[in-house]
Scaffold this active site. Structure first.
Site, PDB file in Angstrom:
ATOM      1  N   GLU A 183       0.836  -1.217   0.000  1.00 33.07           N
ATOM      2  CA  GLU A 183       0.000   0.000   0.000  1.00 33.07           C
ATOM      3  C   GLU A 183       0.866   1.261   0.000  1.00 33.07           C
ATOM      4  O   GLU A 183       0.613   2.200  -0.754  1.00 33.07           O
ATOM      5  CB  GLU A 183      -0.928  -0.005   1.216  1.00 33.07           C
ATOM      6  CG  GLU A 183      -2.027  -1.048   1.083  1.00 33.07           C
ATOM      7  CD  GLU A 183      -3.007  -1.076   2.247  1.00 33.07           C
ATOM      8  OE1 GLU A 183      -4.079  -1.674   2.083  1.00 33.07           O
ATOM      9  OE2 GLU A 183      -2.706  -0.530   3.330  1.00 33.07           O
ATOM     10  N   HIS A 437     -24.925  -3.145 -16.661  1.00 33.15           N
ATOM     11  CA  HIS A 437     -24.040  -2.756 -17.748  1.00 33.15           C
ATOM     12  C   HIS A 437     -24.005  -1.239 -17.927  1.00 33.15           C
ATOM     13  O   HIS A 437     -25.056  -0.603 -17.819  1.00 33.15           O
ATOM     14  CB  HIS A 437     -24.554  -3.418 -19.028  1.00 33.15           C
ATOM     15  CG  HIS A 437     -23.631  -3.256 -20.182  1.00 33.15           C
ATOM     16  ND1 HIS A 437     -22.395  -3.873 -20.244  1.00 33.15           N
ATOM     17  CD2 HIS A 437     -23.756  -2.537 -21.322  1.00 33.15           C
ATOM     18  CE1 HIS A 437     -21.815  -3.533 -21.380  1.00 33.15           C
ATOM     19  NE2 HIS A 437     -22.607  -2.725 -22.048  1.00 33.15           N
ATOM     20  N   GLU A 442     -19.917  -6.479 -13.553  1.00 32.45           N
ATOM     21  CA  GLU A 442     -20.832  -7.363 -14.280  1.00 32.45           C
ATOM     22  C   GLU A 442     -20.111  -8.625 -14.749  1.00 32.45           C
ATOM     23  O   GLU A 442     -20.732  -9.663 -14.967  1.00 32.45           O
ATOM     24  CB  GLU A 442     -21.475  -6.640 -15.465  1.00 32.45           C
ATOM     25  CG  GLU A 442     -20.532  -6.299 -16.595  1.00 32.45           C
ATOM     26  CD  GLU A 442     -21.240  -5.573 -17.751  1.00 32.45           C
ATOM     27  OE1 GLU A 442     -22.154  -6.156 -18.334  1.00 32.45           O
ATOM     28  OE2 GLU A 442     -20.878  -4.409 -18.036  1.00 32.45           O
TER      29      GLU A 442
HETATM   30  P1  NDP Z   1       2.352  -8.721   6.710  1.00 37.73           P
HETATM   31  O1  NDP Z   1       2.493  -9.833   7.665  1.00 37.73           O
HETATM   32  O2  NDP Z   1       1.134  -8.627   5.888  1.00 37.73           O
HETATM   33  O3  NDP Z   1       3.604  -8.716   5.714  1.00 37.73           O
HETATM   34  C1  NDP Z   1       4.912  -8.738   6.194  1.00 37.73           C
HETATM   35  C2  NDP Z   1       5.872  -8.742   5.001  1.00 37.73           C
HETATM   36  O4  NDP Z   1       7.193  -8.636   5.480  1.00 37.73           O
HETATM   37  C3  NDP Z   1       5.809 -10.016   4.190  1.00 37.73           C
HETATM   38  O5  NDP Z   1       6.000  -9.703   2.839  1.00 37.73           O
HETATM   39  C4  NDP Z   1       6.958 -10.830   4.757  1.00 37.73           C
HETATM   40  O6  NDP Z   1       7.508 -11.727   3.842  1.00 37.73           O
HETATM   41  C5  NDP Z   1       7.969  -9.749   5.043  1.00 37.73           C
HETATM   42  N1  NDP Z   1       8.898 -10.086   6.109  1.00 37.73           N
HETATM   43  C6  NDP Z   1       8.612 -10.577   7.338  1.00 37.73           C
HETATM   44  N2  NDP Z   1       9.728 -10.746   8.064  1.00 37.73           N
HETATM   45  C7  NDP Z   1      10.754 -10.345   7.271  1.00 37.73           C
HETATM   46  C8  NDP Z   1      12.152 -10.290   7.454  1.00 37.73           C
HETATM   47  N3  NDP Z   1      12.717 -10.664   8.596  1.00 37.73           N
HETATM   48  N4  NDP Z   1      12.925  -9.848   6.438  1.00 37.73           N
HETATM   49  C9  NDP Z   1      12.349  -9.463   5.273  1.00 37.73           C
HETATM   50  N5  NDP Z   1      11.021  -9.495   5.044  1.00 37.73           N
HETATM   51  C10 NDP Z   1      10.236  -9.936   6.030  1.00 37.73           C
HETATM   52  O7  NDP Z   1       2.583  -7.427   7.585  1.00 37.73           O
HETATM   53  P2  NDP Z   1       2.252  -5.898   7.374  1.00 37.73           P
HETATM   54  O8  NDP Z   1       3.244  -5.208   8.233  1.00 37.73           O
HETATM   55  O9  NDP Z   1       2.187  -5.536   5.932  1.00 37.73           O
HETATM   56  O10 NDP Z   1       0.793  -5.765   7.970  1.00 37.73           O
HETATM   57  C11 NDP Z   1       0.454  -6.283   9.250  1.00 37.73           C
HETATM   58  C12 NDP Z   1      -1.000  -6.652   9.322  1.00 37.73           C
HETATM   59  O11 NDP Z   1      -1.779  -5.480   9.395  1.00 37.73           O
HETATM   60  C13 NDP Z   1      -1.533  -7.380   8.090  1.00 37.73           C
HETATM   61  O12 NDP Z   1      -1.299  -8.747   8.117  1.00 37.73           O
HETATM   62  C14 NDP Z   1      -2.993  -7.047   8.133  1.00 37.73           C
HETATM   63  O13 NDP Z   1      -3.663  -7.980   8.921  1.00 37.73           O
HETATM   64  C15 NDP Z   1      -3.025  -5.670   8.758  1.00 37.73           C
HETATM   65  N6  NDP Z   1      -3.227  -4.636   7.721  1.00 37.73           N
HETATM   66  C16 NDP Z   1      -4.342  -4.650   6.948  1.00 37.73           C
HETATM   67  C17 NDP Z   1      -4.554  -3.698   5.972  1.00 37.73           C
HETATM   68  C18 NDP Z   1      -5.784  -3.738   5.124  1.00 37.73           C
HETATM   69  O14 NDP Z   1      -6.718  -4.427   5.488  1.00 37.73           O
HETATM   70  N7  NDP Z   1      -5.818  -3.046   3.986  1.00 37.73           N
HETATM   71  C19 NDP Z   1      -3.584  -2.640   5.730  1.00 37.73           C
HETATM   72  C20 NDP Z   1      -2.433  -2.720   6.579  1.00 37.73           C
HETATM   73  C21 NDP Z   1      -2.272  -3.679   7.531  1.00 37.73           C
HETATM   74  P3  NDP Z   1       6.986 -13.251   3.711  1.00 37.73           P
HETATM   75  O15 NDP Z   1       5.764 -13.203   2.900  1.00 37.73           O
HETATM   76  O16 NDP Z   1       8.125 -13.941   3.051  1.00 37.73           O
HETATM   77  O17 NDP Z   1       6.747 -13.742   5.108  1.00 37.73           O
END
Ligand code: NDP
Length: 453
Positions: A183, A437, A442
């Site tokens: 985002e 439409h 749709e």
């Molecule tokens: P997420 O858990 O969604 O994503 C974390 C990201 O960081 C993943 O891509 C993950 O990779 C990566 N990551 C984790 N650990 C490491 C590391 N040590 N080194 C490098 N990369 C890493 O967390 P967010 O912080 O984006 O959001 C937290 C939560 O907040 C979301 O899960 C959601 O529930 C909520 N949220 C919801 C929103 C909405 O509804 N629109 C908007 C914002 C937040 P990998 O996939 O490999 O684990």
């Protein structure tokens, strides 16, 4: 109980805590709620709401570009970050005041302080040292962004600081590819920054449907966001006014800001949980049963601190169900099935139900319907974009198990599709619905393109 006692003490005045406090007070409970930062919590103060305002701001640049094909000349459009942040802060202050007013009207006493649990029925207010006896304690303390562990981590900002930057970065490197990273990559890019997203995995947004993930990344890249996959940031150093990120490959990126969005962790530290005997899960979240009760009978927990589904509407449902159960004498569980969600990227990715991979993992034999089409608006705007829609259908029952959309308006579409999916709609129910439409949605009721099954 003695004087000063309450029936319910809520720790944390975010969306879930406020809902629980208000509903419990409505049942006649004496309720006190403590908040150490600002009433409204993550969603209102530094999450969903300000994020969506920034998303709106970021989309004008695309609108200006698209407008040309429709005959408009948008000359001299300029963006001013301080104006956006000032106006956003004003709206957040208004909302915070509205939350205060709601709690006051409900008769809930607000304590502006950190509070810690001393025993299963006692909470200490740190600011005053007062000890409050409570029949029930609700932990609704939310979560916080995890900071990466690497040389130079002190230079990294998280989403908390991203909302308050003094100026718009010209170039920002963002680590992670979850909701927040994706985002903010789109927000900063839309506002005019050069954005590099660095992700350790092979594709963005792990856990979402694979077709939706690929499609969104392709759209982001075509708009000009640089996405680096299979790499992490190994270290960061300051170089004058600039920051230099060295990736695991050795590649270097210079930027004005480096943001990390590598997940959020539950706020369970130093609030007396262990001393009171509350069990935590391996991820540090409060372990709760289906009624949000912890391992201690008088202590409950809801929202992000329980790390079930970290979404505001879910926390609100959990808070409401808790108050109904404990104070309304109506045992209620928050329903965690078929929760829709959206990544407010450009374009949006929205989803309800199972991804194709998850459905196969659960043993379903599937029919997959998928379409990709150029939205009508793009014919004149000339934008190279397409909308992706996908239905995951159980072949045995024809029930629609999942809907996945990437494209403009996806979040608004999914909220409506989620009603049908939640009701157990079959593919034939979608087909029996007459199309409206011309819309993008749709396509959901005219989807005959079975791609596998
Ligand atoms: P997420 O858990 O969604 O994503 C974390 C990201 O960081 C993943 O891509 C993950 O990779 C990566 N990551 C984790 N650990 C490491 C590391 N040590 N080194 C490098 N990369 C890493 O967390 P967010 O912080 O984006 O959001 C937290 C939560 O907040 C979301 O899960 C959601 O529930 C909520 N949220 C919801 C929103 C909405 O509804 N629109 C908007 C914002 C937040 P990998 O996939 O490999 O684990």
């Amino acid at each position: 109980m003695t004087e000063g006692d309450v029936d319910l003490f809520v720790i944390g005045a975010g969306s879930g805590g406020v809902r629980a406090a208000r509903i419990a007070a409505g049942y006649g409970a004496r309720v006190m709620i403590a908040e150490e930062y600002r009433v409204g919590g993550t969603c209102v103060i530094r999450g969903c709401v300000p994020k969506k305002l920034l998303v709106y701001a970021s989309r004008f640049s695309h609108d200006f570009e698209d407008a040309v094909g429709f005959g408009w000349t948008v000359a001299g459009a300029k963006f001013d970050w301080p104006t956006l942040i000032r106006n956003k802060d004003k709206e957040i202050a208004r909302l915070e005041a509205a939350y205060h007013a709601t709690l006051h009207r409900a008769g809930v006493e607000i304590v502006e302080s950190r509070a810690v649990i001393e025993d299963p029925h006692t909470v200490r207010i740190l600011k005053t040292g007062a000890r409050i006896r409570a029949g029930t304690i609700l932990v609704a303390t939310g979560g916080h962004p995890v900071k990466p562990d690497m040389p130079g981590a002190e230079f990294v900002i998280t989403s908390n600081e991203a909302f308050q930057l003094p100026r718009l970065p010209r170039h920002i490197v963002i680590q992670g590819a979850g909701y927040i990273a994706v985002e903010f990559a789109c927000i900063f890019h839309g506002l005019g920054a050069q954005v590099t997203l660095v992700h350790r995995g092979p594709e963005i947004l792990r856990g979402f449907d694979d077709d939706a993930r690929h499609h969104l990344r392709a759209e982001m890249v075509s708009r000009g966001i640089k996405v680096v996959l299979g790499e992490t940031i190994a270290s960061i150093r300051k170089n004058g006014q600039q920051l230099e990120a060295t990736l695991s490959s050795g590649e270097k990126h210079t930027a004005d800001a480096i943001m990390s969005a590598v997940g959020r962790a539950p706020n369970t530290k130093d609030i007396g949980l262990e001393a009171a005997g509350v069990k935590l899960n391996a991820d540090g979240a409060v372990a709760v049963d289906e009624f949000s009760k912890s391992s201690v009978d008088s202590i409950y927990a809801i929202g992000d601190v329980t790390n079930r589904i970290a979404l505001t509407p879910v926390a609100i449902r959990e808070g409401h169900a808790f108050a109904d159960t404990v104070f309304g004498k109506k045992p209620s569980r928050a329903d965690h099935d078929y929760v829709p969600s959206a990544v407010f990227a450009e374009p949006e990715l929205a989803t309800v139900g199972l991804s194709e991979a998850k459905a196969r993992e659960r043993g379903f034999d599937l029919d997959i319907y998928r379409t990709g089409f150029r939205p009508l608006k793009a014919t004149l705007s000339g934008r190279a974009t397409s909308i992706m829609m996908k239905l995951v259908v159980d072949r045995a029952t024809h029930r629609v198990l999942g809907v996945h959309i990437v494209g403009e308006g996806a979040a608004e579409m999914i909220q409506m599709a989620a009603i049908a999916v939640k009701m157990g709609a079959r593919k034939a129910d979608f087909d029996a619905t007459v199309a409206l439409h011309p819309t993008a949605s749709e396509e959901l009721v005219t989807l005959h393109n079975k791609v596998s099954g």
